[in-house]
Design a protein around this motif. Structure first.
Motif, PDB file in Angstrom:
ATOM      1  N   PRO A 194       0.815  -1.220   0.000  1.00  0.00           N
ATOM      2  CA  PRO A 194       0.000   0.000   0.000  1.00  0.00           C
ATOM      3  C   PRO A 194       0.855   1.279   0.000  1.00  0.00           C
ATOM      4  N   GLU A 195       0.394   2.246  -0.780  1.00  0.00           N
ATOM      5  CA  GLU A 195       1.175   3.470  -0.954  1.00  0.00           C
ATOM      6  C   GLU A 195       1.447   4.190   0.358  1.00  0.00           C
ATOM      7  N   ASN A 196       0.474   4.179   1.271  1.00  0.00           N
ATOM      8  CA  ASN A 196       0.685   4.926   2.513  1.00  0.00           C
ATOM      9  C   ASN A 196       1.809   4.328   3.349  1.00  0.00           C
ATOM     10  N   LYS A 197       1.943   3.001   3.347  1.00  0.00           N
ATOM     11  CA  LYS A 197       3.018   2.363   4.108  1.00  0.00           C
ATOM     12  C   LYS A 197       4.383   2.666   3.489  1.00  0.00           C
ATOM     13  N   VAL A 198       4.451   2.622   2.160  1.00  0.00           N
ATOM     14  CA  VAL A 198       5.705   2.929   1.477  1.00  0.00           C
ATOM     15  C   VAL A 198       6.082   4.389   1.700  1.00  0.00           C
ATOM     16  N   MET A 199       5.071   5.274   1.639  1.00  0.00           N
ATOM     17  CA  MET A 199       5.333   6.695   1.795  1.00  0.00           C
ATOM     18  C   MET A 199       5.829   7.022   3.195  1.00  0.00           C
ATOM     19  N   LYS A 200       5.319   6.322   4.189  1.00  0.00           N
ATOM     20  CA  LYS A 200       5.774   6.543   5.561  1.00  0.00           C
ATOM     21  C   LYS A 200       7.232   6.138   5.715  1.00  0.00           C
ATOM     22  N   LYS A 201       7.597   5.011   5.111  1.00  0.00           N
ATOM     23  CA  LYS A 201       8.996   4.579   5.170  1.00  0.00           C
ATOM     24  C   LYS A 201       9.888   5.588   4.443  1.00  0.00           C
ATOM     25  N   ALA A 202       9.435   6.050   3.283  1.00  0.00           N
ATOM     26  CA  ALA A 202      10.223   7.012   2.519  1.00  0.00           C
ATOM     27  C   ALA A 202      10.372   8.326   3.286  1.00  0.00           C
ATOM     28  N   SER A 203       9.305   8.748   3.958  1.00  0.00           N
ATOM     29  CA  SER A 203       9.370   9.981   4.753  1.00  0.00           C
ATOM     30  C   SER A 203      10.374   9.839   5.886  1.00  0.00           C
ATOM     31  N   PHE A 204      10.388   8.661   6.513  1.00  0.00           N
ATOM     32  CA  PHE A 204      11.338   8.437   7.606  1.00  0.00           C
ATOM     33  C   PHE A 204      12.771   8.506   7.094  1.00  0.00           C
ATOM     34  N   VAL A 205      13.024   7.847   5.969  1.00  0.00           N
ATOM     35  CA  VAL A 205      14.371   7.864   5.389  1.00  0.00           C
ATOM     36  C   VAL A 205      14.756   9.285   4.986  1.00  0.00           C
ATOM     37  N   GLY A 206      13.838   9.974   4.299  1.00  0.00           N
ATOM     38  CA  GLY A 206      14.131  11.317   3.813  1.00  0.00           C
ATOM     39  C   GLY A 206      14.361  12.314   4.935  1.00  0.00           C
ATOM     40  N   VAL A 207      13.457  12.330   5.917  1.00  0.00           N
ATOM     41  CA  VAL A 207      13.578  13.290   7.016  1.00  0.00           C
ATOM     42  C   VAL A 207      14.785  12.970   7.891  1.00  0.00           C
ATOM     43  N   SER A 208      15.048  11.688   8.122  1.00  0.00           N
ATOM     44  CA  SER A 208      16.211  11.312   8.938  1.00  0.00           C
ATOM     45  C   SER A 208      17.509  11.733   8.262  1.00  0.00           C
ATOM     46  N   THR A 209      17.600  11.502   6.965  1.00  0.00           N
ATOM     47  CA  THR A 209      18.802  11.876   6.229  1.00  0.00           C
ATOM     48  C   THR A 209      19.029  13.376   6.259  1.00  0.00           C
ATOM     49  N   THR A 210      17.974  14.134   6.001  1.00  0.00           N
ATOM     50  CA  THR A 210      18.127  15.586   5.983  1.00  0.00           C
ATOM     51  C   THR A 210      18.402  16.141   7.376  1.00  0.00           C
ATOM     52  N   THR A 211      17.803  15.557   8.407  1.00  0.00           N
ATOM     53  CA  THR A 211      18.066  16.022   9.771  1.00  0.00           C
ATOM     54  C   THR A 211      19.534  15.831  10.134  1.00  0.00           C
ATOM     55  N   LEU A 212      20.107  14.713   9.715  1.00  0.00           N
ATOM     56  CA  LEU A 212      21.527  14.469   9.966  1.00  0.00           C
ATOM     57  C   LEU A 212      22.375  15.553   9.323  1.00  0.00           C
ATOM     58  N   PHE A 213      22.068  15.883   8.075  1.00  0.00           N
ATOM     59  CA  PHE A 213      22.802  16.938   7.381  1.00  0.00           C
ATOM     60  C   PHE A 213      22.572  18.285   8.050  1.00  0.00           C
ATOM     61  N   TYR A 214      21.340  18.555   8.456  1.00  0.00           N
ATOM     62  CA  TYR A 214      21.020  19.837   9.080  1.00  0.00           C
ATOM     63  C   TYR A 214      21.757  20.014  10.401  1.00  0.00           C
ATOM     64  N   MET A 215      21.801  18.957  11.205  1.00  0.00           N
ATOM     65  CA  MET A 215      22.494  19.038  12.480  1.00  0.00           C
ATOM     66  C   MET A 215      23.987  19.298  12.248  1.00  0.00           C
ATOM     67  N   MET A 216      24.557  18.645  11.252  1.00  0.00           N
ATOM     68  CA  MET A 216      25.978  18.846  10.971  1.00  0.00           C
ATOM     69  C   MET A 216      26.234  20.269  10.471  1.00  0.00           C
ATOM     70  N   CYS A 217      25.430  20.700   9.496  1.00  0.00           N
ATOM     71  CA  CYS A 217      25.633  22.041   8.931  1.00  0.00           C
ATOM     72  C   CYS A 217      25.394  23.121   9.983  1.00  0.00           C
ATOM     73  N   GLY A 218      24.320  22.978  10.758  1.00  0.00           N
ATOM     74  CA  GLY A 218      23.980  23.995  11.745  1.00  0.00           C
ATOM     75  C   GLY A 218      24.945  24.021  12.910  1.00  0.00           C
ATOM     76  N   CYS A 219      25.161  22.872  13.536  1.00  0.00           N
ATOM     77  CA  CYS A 219      25.975  22.823  14.754  1.00  0.00           C
ATOM     78  C   CYS A 219      27.465  22.991  14.461  1.00  0.00           C
ATOM     79  N   ILE A 220      27.972  22.290  13.453  1.00  0.00           N
ATOM     80  CA  ILE A 220      29.393  22.428  13.127  1.00  0.00           C
ATOM     81  C   ILE A 220      29.663  23.823  12.554  1.00  0.00           C
ATOM     82  N   GLY A 221      28.706  24.345  11.786  1.00  0.00           N
ATOM     83  CA  GLY A 221      28.850  25.705  11.279  1.00  0.00           C
ATOM     84  C   GLY A 221      28.900  26.727  12.407  1.00  0.00           C
ATOM     85  N   TYR A 222      28.066  26.522  13.429  1.00  0.00           N
ATOM     86  CA  TYR A 222      28.083  27.422  14.584  1.00  0.00           C
ATOM     87  C   TYR A 222      29.395  27.301  15.349  1.00  0.00           C
TER      88      TYR A 222
END
Length: 498
Positions: free
Chosen positions: A289-317
């Motif tokens: 079902p699309e909703n289950k796949v989309m939830k997994k994709a959202s988790f992967v996408g948001v987790s990946t970007t959060t990792l980058f954001y924490m590095m860029c924000g905190c290391i940049g600071y």
């Protein structure tokens, strides 16, 4: 992405009783078989989320400090992921698995909520889409940064005036967008997301790497638990306004619901031009079902970007401290290696070329669809001329599309040149779009679809989440407006930067 262009005759055939079952080439709605997976959906999300907003995160952390900065980043991460799962369930109605498909964000709102909220959704959505292409103003800063970096390198960082006019490059960028805007079946250019994702990772990684090198080199900067210090770095009122603006910048960095739900599918057939909007979720296979796949994709996408954001924000600071620039690649905390800084800014410029089209195509489609419906007999609007392009083949051109899209690109380019306020503009877009598109509508859709009883425990905490996010959006908008007012007081349009 599957082609979304169907004329009325073919739609009638596909929806007839003898064709209402999925076939080898058609899905349950009679449209071409969808082939999207968790991997492809995740790639779309990462491409949509990791954008120019990442460049302002070091400045945002500097305003909020070591405690509130990462906490706000994580809070937006959790909220974005949670509400995206609610939106994933709303793709089908009435049920999240076996209901009818809804191909656009507005269709989802219409199916579950209806009434005035459909128009409000369209207003918020298209307002965000109109504003996002104006972020190409950051291209001016990128070209300026590249040329100024080379200037500093030539003069060995001496105090010289590197006065640079970057508007010719903006004109070139606009010319490129005029051409790209005329490409039919733009959604089939699957390589666009790959190129954009590679560029995003490239310039983010370069920024993080340079920040780590600066910290390892023993850079002496001031940081604190609360960020910029009142009386030292800023006044009391500036501290408040900048903190509000920083929240808006972070909101912009995570506000991807518009792109998650609607990507332009710009197609045309032999009889007439038709346009529609389609969602990332609408490209996924029916099983699982699309909703289950989309939830997994959202988790992967948001987790990946959060990792980058924490590095860029905190290391940049950590690298720049309380004096972190609004854009840590164009703010000239880094001078060398100049070629690497140039490469990072070129990557951002390439990313912006594709990002412009991602946000502009829905506007093109909406306007052209409305005009076709309102003036179906107008030859200028509806007529398509077939021309043969050497080495390319036949191409169908619409004079209306050519004129309207060209005017749109020119207007956005001129506005971007007049008002190059990178951080403030990001914050304002984030504040305006985060609450309605990322929080309010997904929450209301879920309450309606799941039939959550009024005043039940789940209903109450969902409402509290929604109201809290509304408050955050309001204070972020207030900070953005105040920052914009301050920028306008001192800015002189069409003046070379030094």
């Amino acid at each position: 992405m599957a082609d979304r262009d169907f004329n009325k005759h073919s739609m009638n055939i596909e929806q007839s009783p003898q064709n209402n079952q999925p076939s080898k080439f058609l899905d349950d709605d009679g449209r071409p078989k969808r082939t999207g997976t968790v991997l492809t959906a995740s790639a779309h999300i990462v491409t949509a989320v990791i954008g120019s907003g990442v460049l302002s995160l070091a400045w945002s952390i500097a305003q909020l400090g070591w405690v509130a900065g990462p906490a706000v980043l994580m809070a937006f991460s959790f909220i974005t992921y949670f509400t995206s799962t609610l939106l994933a369930d709303g793709y089908r109605a009435p049920g999240p698995v076996h209901g009818s498909r809804n191909y656009t964000y507005m269709d989802v709102v219409r199916a579950h909520l209806g009434g005035l909220r459909v128009q409000l959704c369209g207003l918020a959505q298209y307002g965000n889409l109109v504003g996002s292409p104006l972020d190409t103003q950051s291209l001016l800063q990128l070209v300026w940064a590249v040329k100024r970096s080379n200037c500093f390198h030539r003069h060995r960082h001496e105090h010289v005036m590197c006065s640079i006019s970057n508007y010719p490059f903006m004109i070139i960028f606009a010319a490129i967008q005029v051409v790209l805007s005329q490409i039919p079946n733009f959604h089939k250019l699957w390589w666009l997301s790959i190129v954009a994702a590679v560029m995003s990772f490239a310039y983010s990684t370069i920024g993080v790497g340079l920040s780590i090198a600066r910290v390892a080199g023993g850079a002496h900067v001031r940081t604190s638990l609360t960020g910029t210090s009142v009386g030292v770095d800023v006044s009391g009122s500036e501290k408040i306004w900048r903190s509000f603006q920083a929240i808006g910048d972070i909101a912009f960095a995570y506000a991807y619901s518009t792109v998650l739900v609607e990507i332009q599918a710009n197609t045309q057939n032999k009889s007439k031009m038709r346009h529609s909007l389609t969602s990332i979720q609408d490209t996924l296979k029916s099983e699982p079902p699309e909703n289950k796949v989309m939830k997994k994709a959202s988790f992967v996408g948001v987790s990946t970007t959060t990792l980058f954001y924490m590095m860029c924000g905190c290391i940049g600071y950590a690298a720049f401290g309380n004096n972190a620039p609004g854009n840590f690649l164009t703010g000239f905390g880094f001078y060398e290696p100049f070629w690497l800084i140039d490469l990072a800014n070129i990557c951002i410029a390439i990313h912006l070329v594709g990002a412009y089209q991602v946000f502009a195509q829905p506007i093109f489609g909406f306007v052209e669809k409305q005009c076709n419906a309102k003036w179906p007999e107008n030859k200028f609007i509806t007529k398509v001329h077939a021309i043969n392009i050497p080495l390319v083949g036949p191409y169908n051109i619409s004079l209306f599309r050519l004129v309207w899209r060209t005017v749109y690109v020119v207007v956005t380019a001129v506005i971007a040149m007049i008002f190059p306020f990178f951080n403030v503009f990001l914050s304002l877009i984030g504040a305006a779009s985060f609450y309605p598109l990322t929080v309010y509508f997904p929450v209301e859709i879920y309450i309606s679809q799941a039939k959550i009883p009024k005043y039940s425990f789940t209903w109450i905490w969902l409402k509290i989440l929604s109201w809290a996010c509304l408050l955050v959006s309001l204070v972020a908008a207030a900070g953005s407006v105040q920052g914009l007012a301050q920028e306008v007081k001192t800015y002189k349009p069409f003046k070379s930067q030094s």
